[in-house]
Scaffold this motif. Structure first.
Motif, mmCIF file in Angstrom:
data_model
loop_
_atom_site.group_PDB
_atom_site.id
_atom_site.type_symbol
_atom_site.label_atom_id
_atom_site.label_comp_id
_atom_site.label_asym_id
_atom_site.label_seq_id
_atom_site.Cartn_x
_atom_site.Cartn_y
_atom_site.Cartn_z
ATOM 1 N N MET A 1 0.854 -1.177 0.000
ATOM 2 C CA MET A 1 0.000 0.000 0.000
ATOM 3 C C MET A 1 0.894 1.232 0.000
ATOM 4 S SD MET A 1 -3.067 1.084 2.619
ATOM 5 C CE MET A 1 -2.104 1.343 4.088
ATOM 6 N N ASN A 2 0.618 2.138 -0.924
ATOM 7 C CA ASN A 2 1.373 3.384 -1.002
ATOM 8 C C ASN A 2 0.403 4.552 -0.934
ATOM 9 O OD1 ASN A 2 4.069 2.311 -1.445
ATOM 10 N ND2 ASN A 2 3.255 1.590 -3.388
ATOM 11 N N LEU A 3 0.662 5.467 -0.004
ATOM 12 C CA LEU A 3 -0.171 6.656 0.160
ATOM 13 C C LEU A 3 0.726 7.877 0.126
ATOM 14 C CD1 LEU A 3 -2.295 5.371 3.176
ATOM 15 C CD2 LEU A 3 -3.001 5.426 0.785
ATOM 16 N N GLU A 4 0.170 9.013 -0.327
ATOM 17 C CA GLU A 4 0.942 10.251 -0.385
ATOM 18 C C GLU A 4 0.146 11.385 0.225
ATOM 19 O OE1 GLU A 4 1.768 10.900 -4.530
ATOM 20 O OE2 GLU A 4 3.510 9.568 -4.483
ATOM 21 N N SER A 5 0.862 12.286 0.884
ATOM 22 C CA SER A 5 0.239 13.504 1.384
ATOM 23 C C SER A 5 0.163 14.496 0.239
ATOM 24 C CB SER A 5 1.079 14.105 2.518
ATOM 25 O OG SER A 5 2.247 14.722 1.989
ATOM 26 N N ALA A 73 9.367 1.453 10.534
ATOM 27 C CA ALA A 73 8.888 0.817 11.746
ATOM 28 C C ALA A 73 10.079 0.196 12.467
ATOM 29 C CB ALA A 73 7.859 -0.250 11.403
ATOM 30 N N ALA A 74 10.129 0.416 13.766
ATOM 31 C CA ALA A 74 11.207 -0.169 14.575
ATOM 32 C C ALA A 74 10.579 -1.245 15.451
ATOM 33 C CB ALA A 74 11.874 0.902 15.422
ATOM 34 N N GLY A 75 10.612 -2.457 14.972
ATOM 35 C CA GLY A 75 9.996 -3.540 15.723
ATOM 36 C C GLY A 75 8.506 -3.597 15.424
ATOM 37 N N GLY A 76 7.811 -4.422 16.151
ATOM 38 C CA GLY A 76 6.393 -4.582 15.897
ATOM 39 C C GLY A 76 6.147 -5.587 14.789
ATOM 40 N N LYS A 77 4.877 -5.832 14.528
ATOM 41 C CA LYS A 77 4.515 -6.872 13.563
ATOM 42 C C LYS A 77 4.362 -6.337 12.149
ATOM 43 C CE LYS A 77 2.098 -9.514 17.055
ATOM 44 N NZ LYS A 77 1.133 -9.102 18.027
ATOM 45 N N ILE A 78 4.314 -5.015 12.012
ATOM 46 C CA ILE A 78 4.044 -4.424 10.712
ATOM 47 C C ILE A 78 5.277 -3.676 10.221
ATOM 48 C CG2 ILE A 78 2.474 -2.924 9.449
ATOM 49 C CD1 ILE A 78 0.521 -3.219 11.787
ATOM 50 N N ASN A 105 -2.029 -7.001 4.320
ATOM 51 C CA ASN A 105 -3.053 -7.819 3.690
ATOM 52 C C ASN A 105 -4.249 -6.914 3.362
ATOM 53 O OD1 ASN A 105 -5.067 -7.807 5.830
ATOM 54 N ND2 ASN A 105 -3.746 -9.230 6.960
ATOM 55 N N PRO A 106 -5.106 -7.324 2.431
ATOM 56 C CA PRO A 106 -6.197 -6.446 1.980
ATOM 57 C C PRO A 106 -7.117 -5.968 3.109
ATOM 58 C CG PRO A 106 -5.946 -8.293 0.485
ATOM 59 C CD PRO A 106 -5.034 -8.550 1.647
ATOM 60 N N MET A 107 -7.399 -6.825 4.072
ATOM 61 C CA MET A 107 -8.289 -6.435 5.180
ATOM 62 C C MET A 107 -7.639 -5.336 6.024
ATOM 63 S SD MET A 107 -11.182 -7.056 6.451
ATOM 64 C CE MET A 107 -12.146 -7.015 7.939
ATOM 65 N N MET A 108 -6.373 -5.515 6.360
ATOM 66 C CA MET A 108 -5.640 -4.524 7.151
ATOM 67 C C MET A 108 -5.533 -3.222 6.369
ATOM 68 S SD MET A 108 -3.884 -3.725 9.900
ATOM 69 C CE MET A 108 -2.940 -4.967 10.739
#
Length: 131
Positions: A1-5, A73-78, A105-108
């Motif tokens: 997923m890519n988003l831009e401001s 992200a520093a650690g975590g599941k994502i 994943n698509p749901m997340m």
């Protein structure tokens, strides 16, 4: 997923914007009003939480002066990245655009797309006043 401001204009040189974003404690001034926690963990890592969301730890991963800063992200599941792109308009003004990139994943992706888009917009909107 890519988003831009959206791109925002900042009345500072790319170097000034880059230096501001390089100092991670400055991210606190960019955060939305619904922030519930902000803590600098070390020189290149900080933790923040928005009301109703889990805590997120971001770490400076890569810097390309004066045009790009990549936080990840520093650690975590994502695993995701927040990229700040700085473009020179002239000697005393810049354009900044933030990008969010992550593999979900698509749901997340469906659940987080709207809050992350709003978060990016808030960070970008706050930048001209904060820098």
């Amino acid at each position: 997923m890519n988003l831009e401001s959206p791109k925002v204009s900042v009345s500072k040189s790319p170097e000034a914007v880059f230096n501001f974003l390089s100092d991670i404690k400055n991210f606190e001034s960019l955060m939305p009003e619904n922030i519930s926690k902000f803590e600098v963990l070390d020189d290149d890592k900080f933790l923040f939480a928005l009301k109703g969301m889990p805590e997120i730890v971001l770490k400076k991963k890569e810097v390309i002066p004066p045009n790009k800063i990549i936080l990840g992200a520093a650690g975590g599941k994502i695993d995701f990245s927040l990229i700040g792109n700085i473009t020179e308009v002239d000697a005393n003004s810049s354009e900044v655009q933030l990008q969010f990139s992550g593999d979900f994943n698509p749901m997340m992706a469906m659940m987080i797309k709207s809050p992350i888009t709003k978060f990016l917009e808030t960070l970008a909107t706050n930048m001209p006043k904060a820098v």
